[in-house]
Design an enzyme around this catalytic site. Structure first.
Site, short mmCIF file in Angstrom:
data_model
loop_
_atom_site.label_atom_id
_atom_site.label_comp_id
_atom_site.label_asym_id
_atom_site.label_seq_id
_atom_site.Cartn_x
_atom_site.Cartn_y
_atom_site.Cartn_z
N GLU A 159 -0.87 -24.03 -5.01
CA GLU A 159 -1.19 -24.27 -6.56
C GLU A 159 -2.22 -23.17 -6.78
O GLU A 159 -3.05 -23.11 -6.21
CB GLU A 159 -1.59 -25.83 -6.84
N ILE A 160 -2.02 -22.41 -8.03
CA ILE A 160 -3.01 -21.53 -8.39
C ILE A 160 -4.04 -21.98 -9.26
O ILE A 160 -5.05 -21.39 -9.38
CB ILE A 160 -2.09 -20.49 -9.15
N ASN B 261 -1.95 -17.84 -4.87
CA ASN B 261 -1.13 -17.19 -5.65
C ASN B 261 0.14 -16.67 -4.98
O ASN B 261 0.07 -15.55 -4.10
CB ASN B 261 -1.75 -15.87 -6.46
N ASP C 285 6.74 -22.73 -14.55
CA ASP C 285 6.38 -22.25 -16.08
C ASP C 285 7.79 -21.55 -16.27
O ASP C 285 7.76 -20.59 -15.85
CB ASP C 285 5.11 -21.57 -15.78
#
Length: 286
Positions: A129-130, A209, A232
């Protein structure tokens, strides 16, 4: 007396959903997969650099068939694991006995990992997860669940401790989805009063990332499953290059997935679904 473990509360870890993946943010990542230190994420499977542990190789990696932690992972509904054959890329490093096989890209608060952990108790899974706060929340959640499980293991000699039959639980949950017209309000936060196979030792989260550094963590043909759930959608046309499924990223997914591996995706945005299907169909390795 040790403090009772407590699950973290989401309200203290809220963060905006959108992050610019092209920003020059600072991340810790290995030069190549063989140099990644997994000990802080899976202490039951790896020992820290420089530490000594029985049954561990020179690099600290433990085989999945050894150790009392692994033996305790066999609960009701969980069959004894078969030792998987290492891909060619991993055979070059004989000490790499335990390895991550599932990757949840954009794992959010980690609901999928917590649900899958008891179902695949001898498979290492990582949530990538970023967003910093979400990574911190999930790691605290995992640490709390492990602490609950360790406490239950310590109490087995003094009182009866119940094991969860994970397969029966899964069947009931699937049945409820088909018979109930209402969504389940109570999320599955993990077991805190009953033992589960794996004791949540096989899951972890890290801030990374994936659109830049995925091949730095995984060797060729290492993963058997990649999950991309509710990514997203990046609605604006100029933002489409930031979507998690592109020709370039599909090449990296194909590299780290073993032959027969599965790429899972779920979205509630039709435009993104059609985009993903279009690119997957056009890519020769999927």
């Amino acid at each position: 007396m040790a403090d009772e473990p407590r699950l973290p509360q989401k309200r203290y870890f809220r963060q905006r959903a959108h992050v610019n993946v092209f920003n020059d943010m600072k991340f810790d990542y290995p030069e190549r997969p063989s140099t990644q230190d997994w000990a802080p994420y899976y202490p039951a499977y790896f020992r820290a650099n420089g530490a000594e542990a029985d049954g561990a190789g020179e690099d600290g990696k433990r085989p999945l068939s050894e150790g009392t932690v692994v033996e305790a992972k066999r609960g009701p509904g969980c069959e004894a694991p078969e030792a998987p054959e290492a891909p060619n890329a991993l055979k070059e490093e004989p000490n790499n006995l335990a390895r991550v096989e599932f990757a949840d890209i954009g794992c959010g608060y980690g609901g999928l990992l917590v649900a899958l952990s008891p179902l695949y108790p001898n498979t290492l899974m990582v949530g990538m997860e970023i967003r910093t706060k979400l990574v911190r929340y999930l790691q605290k959640r995992i640490e709390a669940l492990r602490a609950f499980q360790h406490g239950l293991l310590d109490q087995r000699s003094s009182r009866s401790v119940e094991w969860v039959d994970v397969r029966s639980k899964l069947d009931l949950e699937i049945s409820a989805l088909h018979t109930s017209s209402e969504a389940v309000d109570e999320p599955d936060n993990g077991e805190t009063t009953r033992l589960v196979p794996g004791h949540y030792e096989n899951i972890a989260s890290m801030r990374i990332n994936c659109q830049k550094y995925l091949p730095n963590f995984f060797a060729k043909s290492q993963l058997s499953k990649i999950f991309v759930l509710f990514a997203d959608p990046h609605f604006k046309r100029r933002k489409h290059k930031a979507r998690i499924v592109t020709q370039t990223l599909l090449a990296e997914y194909a590299y780290v997935l073993k032959e027969g591996g599965i790429f899972y995706m779920i979205t509630d945005v039709r435009d993104l679904y059609e985009w993903n299907v279009k690119h997957l169909d056009a890519f020769p390795l999927f």
